[in-house]
Design a protein around this motif. Structure first.
Motif, PDB file in Angstrom:
ATOM      1  N   ARG A 249      11.181  -0.445  -9.231  1.00 47.10           N
ATOM      2  CA  ARG A 249      11.371  -0.701  -7.797  1.00 47.10           C
ATOM      3  C   ARG A 249      12.708  -1.403  -7.537  1.00 47.10           C
ATOM      4  NH1 ARG A 249       7.283  -3.692  -7.185  1.00 47.10           N
ATOM      5  NH2 ARG A 249       5.878  -1.994  -6.644  1.00 47.10           N
ATOM      6  N   GLN A 276       5.475   3.233  -5.323  1.00 51.07           N
ATOM      7  CA  GLN A 276       5.468   4.116  -4.159  1.00 51.07           C
ATOM      8  C   GLN A 276       6.306   5.372  -4.422  1.00 51.07           C
ATOM      9  OE1 GLN A 276       3.324   3.275  -1.827  1.00 51.07           O
ATOM     10  NE2 GLN A 276       2.969   1.421  -3.039  1.00 51.07           N
ATOM     11  N   LYS A 319       0.865   9.802  -2.848  1.00 46.30           N
ATOM     12  CA  LYS A 319       0.905   8.704  -3.806  1.00 46.30           C
ATOM     13  C   LYS A 319       0.625   9.281  -5.192  1.00 46.30           C
ATOM     14  CE  LYS A 319      -3.899   7.374  -2.783  1.00 46.30           C
ATOM     15  NZ  LYS A 319      -4.765   6.241  -2.411  1.00 46.30           N
ATOM     16  N   GLU A 421      -2.596  -1.243   2.755  1.00 50.00           N
ATOM     17  CA  GLU A 421      -1.208  -1.389   2.301  1.00 50.00           C
ATOM     18  C   GLU A 421      -0.596  -0.033   1.972  1.00 50.00           C
ATOM     19  OE1 GLU A 421      -2.415  -5.653   0.233  1.00 50.00           O
ATOM     20  OE2 GLU A 421      -1.750  -3.972  -1.005  1.00 50.00           O
ATOM     21  N   GLN A 422      -1.370   0.832   1.333  1.00 53.00           N
ATOM     22  CA  GLN A 422      -0.859   2.154   0.967  1.00 53.00           C
ATOM     23  C   GLN A 422      -0.488   2.962   2.205  1.00 53.00           C
ATOM     24  OE1 GLN A 422      -0.098   3.472  -2.047  1.00 53.00           O
ATOM     25  NE2 GLN A 422       0.703   5.195  -0.888  1.00 53.00           N
ATOM     26  N   TYR A 425       2.902   1.775   3.426  1.00 50.52           N
ATOM     27  CA  TYR A 425       4.015   2.314   2.634  1.00 50.52           C
ATOM     28  C   TYR A 425       4.252   3.789   2.936  1.00 50.52           C
ATOM     29  CZ  TYR A 425       3.661  -1.979  -0.159  1.00 50.52           C
ATOM     30  OH  TYR A 425       3.634  -3.275  -0.580  1.00 50.52           O
ATOM     31  N   GLN A 432       9.173  -2.492   2.286  1.00 49.97           N
ATOM     32  CA  GLN A 432       9.134  -2.531   0.826  1.00 49.97           C
ATOM     33  C   GLN A 432       7.949  -3.314   0.295  1.00 49.97           C
ATOM     34  OE1 GLN A 432      12.885  -4.004  -0.557  1.00 49.97           O
ATOM     35  NE2 GLN A 432      14.063  -2.340   0.345  1.00 49.97           N
ATOM     36  N   ARG A 433       7.476  -4.304   1.064  1.00 48.23           N
ATOM     37  CA  ARG A 433       6.376  -5.146   0.613  1.00 48.23           C
ATOM     38  C   ARG A 433       5.471  -5.502   1.786  1.00 48.23           C
ATOM     39  NH1 ARG A 433       4.765  -5.001  -4.504  1.00 48.23           N
ATOM     40  NH2 ARG A 433       5.668  -6.517  -5.917  1.00 48.23           N
TER      41      ARG A 433
END
Length: 505
Positions: A249, A276, A319, A421-422, A425, A432-433
């Motif tokens: 990353r 990711q 993913k 969270e997924q 993203y 990024q976070r």
């Protein structure tokens, strides 16, 4: 066969070949063996005991590992910057007689003196040692593949250090399966990124030796200066990377691959947390012909148990899947009724086979809690590891969802916070976070997001098109940087504490 048989077989084939390289030193295979046997001679009075090794990023640390193995004991790698409180907890757990230091450390030396722990200094205690070949030959002849090889500590969800013991046989079995799958060879050059107290590093250490390959330790400073990192990889003609996902990353976020490319890479492996697609895409777009491999396993498995190989990405994947199992290891994903999951169903990952760790050191209760009888039958002893990891089945592939620890019951629904969270993203390239939390007192989901610009975009509106209403966060908190642990992983406890300090709980 034990690991010393493999090691000495490599030494006999390639005695003068460079085995280990750091920023200032290099050692041939025969030199590594000589130094290791001297270390073994110094600590020879012990047997199958944990030897604590305070590591830095130099070849001396790895040679100390081999010296410990030659002595008939098993090594416990600890970072040189380990907090004293954590060191004390580990000493309490292991009750060691010996600790090996690469250099002077007044705090640790004072502590060892108070605890009556013998200290061996790499640069002071080995010069005039005469190797005790009789002792070492006896160790080699009596060593079994079920004997402990090394032990790594993982904090776990409670923050209490747990020592996970890896056996010699589990490492040998993993190597054989890994090599059969990926066809690495003696001409490969490994570029080590992970600190030696991190289980990822064990793959570099043992795979390179079993192959007769070269291992180059990448200096920490390279991971502060991306251009220098690529220059280093090219200078040493690195062909194999087995890195933590956080390092992959870091390179992707730096955009360095648009400016300069690693010229010798063949394969890039990564593990530790979910990476990711957008982060991996930068590597794939800029580096043609390289195999990228997503690896999965908890610390309680030696090496890895599942892998997904990628050379190019297409629209099928939003993913990365967990992929296939290695040979000689079995992964079962079972629902609440202990039945294999069906399409779109969630279940817990159980692992069985020859890669399993032996358990937790001096913690029999925790060992039997997590290393359990196979829930599919009671016909004979069949120990499996109950991971606490949740996965799902989609379109014939298995996908990691999150930790059971991060599963909540909200509005009558069972929700995986990591699924939220997924979706963030997937829907927002620039984020990024992020970290989804659950405020039990207010009965709401909170989404903490790392800022990427002065403008705070309307995340809720986009998420409302992809998530059911009961999964939508009620509160959104933007902060400068999401806390990470020493491995570069998302630190959920620290993020929760930040949220508490923010006055929300």
């Amino acid at each position: 066969m034990n690991v010393l048989n493999y090691f000495e077989n490599t030494v006999s084939k390639y005695p003068n070949k460079i085995a280990l390289v750091d920023n200032e030193n290099e050692y041939t295979y025969s030199q590594v063996m000589d130094k290791a046997k001297k270390i073994a001679t110094v600590i020879k009075y012990q047997n199958k005991k944990p030897i604590l090794i305070i590591c830095n990023r130099e070849v001396s640390s790895i040679i100390s590992f081999w010296g410990t193995i030659y002595s008939g004991n098993f090594y416990v790698p600890l970072d040189e910057n380990i907090p004293l409180k954590r060191l004390k907890a580990i000493v309490e757990n292991t009750n060691p007689n010996t600790m090996i230091l690469m250099k002077n450390n007044a705090t640790i030396e004072e502590y060892c003196l108070a605890k009556n722990i013998q200290i061996i200094f790499w640069d002071k205690n080995l010069d005039n040692i005469e190797i005790d070949d009789t002792f070492i030959n006896n160790i080699k002849e009596t060593m079994l593949d079920i004997d402990p090889l090394y032990m790594v500590y993982t904090s776990g969800s409670t923050g209490t250090p747990k020592g996970v013991i890896k056996s010699q046989g589990s490492m040998i079995n993993f190597f054989q399966s890994f090599q059969q799958t990926f066809s690495l060879n003696q001409d490969d050059i490994f570029g080590n990124q992970a600190s030696f107290d991190f289980d990822v590093a064990a793959k570099d250490i043992f795979l390179s030796v079993f192959l007769g390959a070269k291992l180059v330790i990448i200096p920490k400073k390279c991971f502060l200066m991306p251009i220098e990192l690529i220059k280093f990889l090219n200078k040493f003609e690195i062909t194999i990377l087995i890195w933590a996902a956080a390092a992959i990353r870091f390179v992707a976020n730096s955009k360095v691959l648009f400016k300069k490319k690693p010229e010798y890479l063949r394969k890039v492996f990564f593990s530790g947390e979910v990476i990711q697609i957008k982060e991996l895409q930068q590597w794939i777009t800029n580096l043609d012909g390289i195999e990228f491999v997503n690896l999965y396993a908890p610390t309680e498995v030696t090496g890895n148990c599942m892998y997904f190989s990628i050379k190019e990405l297409d629209d099928r994947y939003s993913k990365l899947p967990l992929g296939r199992t290695f040979s000689n290891i079995d992964v079962m994903i079972l629902n609440e009724n202990n039945l294999p999951i069906c399409e779109n169903e969630h279940g817990e990952i159980y692992i069985r086979g020859s890669f399993l760790a032996k358990g937790y050191y001096n913690d029999f209760e925790k060992t039997i809690e997590n290393f359990v009888q196979n829930p599919l039958h009671n016909n004979y002893p069949d120990i499996v590891y109950k991971t606490g990891d949740i996965a799902t089945a989609l379109n014939g592939e298995y996908y990691y969802v999150g930790r059971a620890d991060n599963q909540i019951k909200h509005m009558g629904y069972r929700i995986e916070l990591e699924e939220i969270e997924q979706m963030v993203y997937t829907g927002f390239d620039k984020i990024q976070r992020c970290c989804a939390l659950y405020d039990k007192d207010k009965n709401i989901i909170v989404l903490v997001i790392q800022k990427f610009s002065e403008e705070e975009i309307n995340v809720r509106d986009i998420l409302s098109t992809t998530l059911p209403k009961y999964m939508l966060p009620s509160k959104y908190l933007w902060i400068e940087k999401i806390p990470e642990n020493s491995r570069g992983k998302l630190d959920r406890i620290a993020t929760l504490n930040y949220y508490k300090g923010y006055g929300e709980i």
